[in-house]
Structure formats: C-alpha cells, structure tokens
Design a protein around this motif. Sequence first.
Motif: not given
Length: 200
Positions: A125-153
């Motif tokens: 996604f070199p031009n980014g996406v409209d939205e990132f939507r990360f599923p989060v459970g009671s355990r497991g990983t959280l989203p990475p730092d925004i700096g490693v993601l493409p741009p999004a609204r």
Amino acid sequence: MKKLNIKEIFYSLQGEGLNTGRAAIFIRLSGCNLKCSYCDTDFKNGIPMSVEEIEKVIDEYPGRLIIWTGGEPTLQLTDEITAYFKNAGYEQAIETNGTRTVPTGIDYITCSPKPEAIPFLKSNFPNGVDEFRFPVGSRGTLPPDIGVLPPARAYMVSPIFSGNKNMEIDQEAVERCLQFIMENPEWRLSIQLHKLLDFQ
C-alpha cells in the motif's frame, strides 16, 4: 472474465470502522490465505458466479456501495472485475488482511492486518489506505507503532468478541483497547456494532 467463488451476498449496514451505519451490499468471497484463531467468518465452499449473475442479484438492492469481503477478497478480485462494477455505477470498498495488493478501481480500503502482513504493508500500500482496523484480544499482540504503517485516514483498534459464536463482549479486550488508545491518542476505537445489535 473469470467467475468468482461467492460464499454469500447480503444487504445490510456496515457495522464497524469509519463507514459504520452506511447501507452496503456485502459480497463475501470464499477462501483465505491465513488461519486466524479468532476468525468469526465461514468463508469456505463458495458458489461460482459470473459478474453478470452477481450484478443481477445486487441490482435488487437500493444501495450502491459494494463491500468486497471474505475470507481474503484479493485472492479472487481482479482489475477487470472491479472495472465492471465501477462501470455499472457502484462504489466499491474492500476489507483485506493486508498480505496482498488490492486491484485498481477500489474506492475505499479497509486493512485489518495480521502479524504476517506487517512487513509487507508499505510495499502493498505505497499510497496508504483509508483505515487500519486492528483486532485486539484479551491477550496477544497490540498494533505496531504508526511509523511502520502506511498513511491512513484512521488508525483503529477493535476488541475481539468471544464465546462460541464470537458474539459476546470480551471485557478484557475492551479494556486493552481503551488503555491502548489513551496511551496512543492518534488511534481510535471501532466496535463491531452488528454484534452488539445482532444484525448481519
């Protein structure tokens, strides 16, 4: 033009993300390239349908927004197919796990990336996406730092529901989302409204 393997087509409201509450035609394509333990969707065993057959079905609905979903819709969608529906006057959105590029002609990209996809998001996604939507459970990983993601609204976290049919609020997941957003205020909350209100 190739046929698409269709799991289901239905008309409802978008239940999550920035488009929550919008009427939309959901076209669920069968097949996925990931096996997420918390997946709440049966995307196996589709029925082959031509674009003409699909158009005939969806023409009965007053809405003009198609949401391509799955499974993983990029396994089947092509530029030719999205061009067909664009020429028919439809706005098109896609819900993807981020492991593959999306075809041209998509008006709105929702990316719900799994850990396997993170290293490929900027190239996919070199031009980014409209939205990132990360599923989060009671355990497991959280989203990475925004700096490693493409741009999004919008950058969103969504608590994973629990129970046999994944329809019960998981309070621990909700608390993790709330805490994460308060510590990272550039993020926002997305709740699966269709599960809270029990509609498809």
